[in-house]
Design an enzyme around this catalytic site. Sequence first.
Site, mmCIF file in Angstrom:
data_model
loop_
_atom_site.group_PDB
_atom_site.id
_atom_site.type_symbol
_atom_site.label_atom_id
_atom_site.label_comp_id
_atom_site.label_asym_id
_atom_site.label_seq_id
_atom_site.Cartn_x
_atom_site.Cartn_y
_atom_site.Cartn_z
ATOM 1 N N TYR A 20 4.020 6.416 9.978
ATOM 2 C CA TYR A 20 3.172 5.290 9.584
ATOM 3 C C TYR A 20 3.989 4.207 8.869
ATOM 4 O O TYR A 20 3.832 3.014 9.148
ATOM 5 C CB TYR A 20 2.026 5.777 8.690
ATOM 6 C CG TYR A 20 0.899 4.781 8.568
ATOM 7 C CD1 TYR A 20 -0.215 4.842 9.403
ATOM 8 C CD2 TYR A 20 0.957 3.749 7.627
ATOM 9 C CE1 TYR A 20 -1.238 3.919 9.315
ATOM 10 C CE2 TYR A 20 -0.054 2.820 7.526
ATOM 11 C CZ TYR A 20 -1.159 2.909 8.366
ATOM 12 O OH TYR A 20 -2.165 1.982 8.273
ATOM 13 N N LYS A 27 1.203 -0.319 15.218
ATOM 14 C CA LYS A 27 2.637 -0.347 15.540
ATOM 15 C C LYS A 27 3.054 -1.536 16.416
ATOM 16 O O LYS A 27 4.254 -1.794 16.577
ATOM 17 C CB LYS A 27 3.031 0.955 16.254
ATOM 18 C CG LYS A 27 3.019 2.162 15.340
ATOM 19 C CD LYS A 27 4.139 2.066 14.320
ATOM 20 C CE LYS A 27 3.966 3.026 13.176
ATOM 21 N NZ LYS A 27 4.161 2.410 11.858
ATOM 22 N N HIS A 34 0.841 -1.200 0.000
ATOM 23 C CA HIS A 34 0.000 0.000 0.000
ATOM 24 C C HIS A 34 0.874 1.248 0.000
ATOM 25 O O HIS A 34 1.659 1.462 0.914
ATOM 26 C CB HIS A 34 -0.923 0.007 1.216
ATOM 27 C CG HIS A 34 -2.125 -0.878 1.044
ATOM 28 N ND1 HIS A 34 -3.290 -0.716 1.755
ATOM 29 C CD2 HIS A 34 -2.333 -1.932 0.212
ATOM 30 C CE1 HIS A 34 -4.176 -1.626 1.370
ATOM 31 N NE2 HIS A 34 -3.610 -2.383 0.448
ATOM 32 N N TYR A 79 -9.213 5.351 7.393
ATOM 33 C CA TYR A 79 -9.353 5.729 8.807
ATOM 34 C C TYR A 79 -10.444 6.789 8.884
ATOM 35 O O TYR A 79 -10.378 7.798 8.175
ATOM 36 C CB TYR A 79 -8.044 6.303 9.342
ATOM 37 C CG TYR A 79 -6.963 5.261 9.561
ATOM 38 C CD1 TYR A 79 -6.791 4.665 10.802
ATOM 39 C CD2 TYR A 79 -6.101 4.881 8.531
ATOM 40 C CE1 TYR A 79 -5.803 3.713 11.025
ATOM 41 C CE2 TYR A 79 -5.102 3.926 8.741
ATOM 42 C CZ TYR A 79 -4.967 3.349 9.987
ATOM 43 O OH TYR A 79 -3.987 2.407 10.211
ATOM 44 N N PRO A 121 -4.165 0.252 18.901
ATOM 45 C CA PRO A 121 -3.961 -0.287 17.553
ATOM 46 C C PRO A 121 -3.941 0.761 16.434
ATOM 47 O O PRO A 121 -3.518 0.452 15.324
ATOM 48 C CB PRO A 121 -5.150 -1.242 17.372
ATOM 49 C CG PRO A 121 -6.184 -0.774 18.335
ATOM 50 C CD PRO A 121 -5.439 -0.183 19.500
HETATM 51 C C1 PHB Z 1 -5.937 -4.249 10.802
HETATM 52 O O1 PHB Z 1 -5.953 -4.517 9.603
HETATM 53 O O2 PHB Z 1 -6.291 -5.073 11.655
HETATM 54 C C2 PHB Z 1 -5.445 -2.916 11.232
HETATM 55 C C3 PHB Z 1 -4.908 -2.051 10.288
HETATM 56 C C4 PHB Z 1 -4.484 -0.790 10.657
HETATM 57 C C5 PHB Z 1 -4.576 -0.393 11.968
HETATM 58 C C6 PHB Z 1 -5.099 -1.243 12.923
HETATM 59 C C7 PHB Z 1 -5.541 -2.513 12.553
HETATM 60 O O3 PHB Z 1 -4.175 0.853 12.310
#
Ligand code: PHB
Length: 390
Positions: free
Chosen positions: A385, A297, A73, A201, A293
């Site tokens: 990120y 990280k 990505h 997000y 989460p």
């Molecule tokens: C996930 O795919 O479980 C996931 C992805 C990004 C995040 C948290 C969880 O920031």
Amino acid sequence: MTRTQVAIIGAGPAGLLLGQLLDKQGIDNVILERQTGAYVLGRIRAGIIEQGTVGLLDSVGASARLHAEGLVHDGAQVSVDGTRHRIDFRALTGRAVTVYGQTEITRDLMKVRADSGRATVYEARDVSLHDLDSATPIVRYEKDGARQEIACDYIAGCDGFHAVSRQAIPLNKLTTHERIYPFGWLGLLSETKPVSDELIYVRHERGFALCSMRSPTRSRYYIQCSLADSIDAWPDSRFWDELALRLDSDARRNLVTGPSIEKSIAPLRSFVAEPMRYHRLFLAGDAAHIVPPTGAKGLNLAASDVGYLSAALAEFYRTGSTRGLDTYSERALRRVWLAERFSWWMTSLLHHFPDHSSFDRRVQLAELEYLFSSRAAATALAENYVGLPF
Ligand code: PHB
């Protein structure tokens, strides 16, 4: 009584990766795990892998499937009250992330571990650590009803937040720092096409949401929920309805719903215990620190910890120098705190905080406005990120 160089507590990704990094250096190690392998694989975790983590997996020969099946990505999207913006990681940092589930990484590491012939003891009960301040610490445990002992040079505590390694350190030798967030994440996994090619997000007045994925046909969604909520209060239909309410209209149109394969509620916590060493015991991963989460990280921090620790142990066995071991905690914590800051910031930026005043909410929106209008601000998000240097 058996003898090894490094006893590793915990066969999650941190312990398994450390075991194989040590194996590559010819350092003998034994991994003890309280649960079964199937149980470890049943834990669903985030799935964003930094390039530094990929590099470590490459070095132990555990990355073939990640390279074949992982999704690269180059950016991610942020939706604010119905309007979507894109953060272009590639343009801003020259780097990208790989979407590949932690469960699959654990599976790949288990395979490499089994092929290496090094010992992994599953269902090791009542693990206890002894003589940590002597030259030969001892690990005791019970397996199939029989008491066992391992004598070793060093112990690596990779057994997660609730487990025994950190608790073996006297309380007055450890400083802990913690923030508990007043909400949780309700996660749902489904065999459905992801709503978008990139993660979304979502900041919304009804609360945070995240559209993630595991593959082109498997989606992972999260919505912010109350800590008082139980999973029974969230049948799939209610989850999908609430998610749709928080999405922008394009995403809502593209949303494919279906039965959940897995659904769970996780609390959000920031936590650090320092130092990450007590005499011959070294902590790595969730045993020493937890991040919320948001930003994914956790696994990447565990990987950088065991990267540093394996290098320090290799230096010791090669040269006799404890310089790397003596600076491990400081080195690991520097990166841990930067990721703690980023995860806290991403969480603060995107969630609905029940105790926020109108001022707090307007500042949150201004922060997002700045993120989308300033290349410097977007770059700050992007470089964290994709992962700060290991
Ligand atoms: C996930 O795919 O479980 C996931 C992805 C990004 C995040 C948290 C969880 O920031």
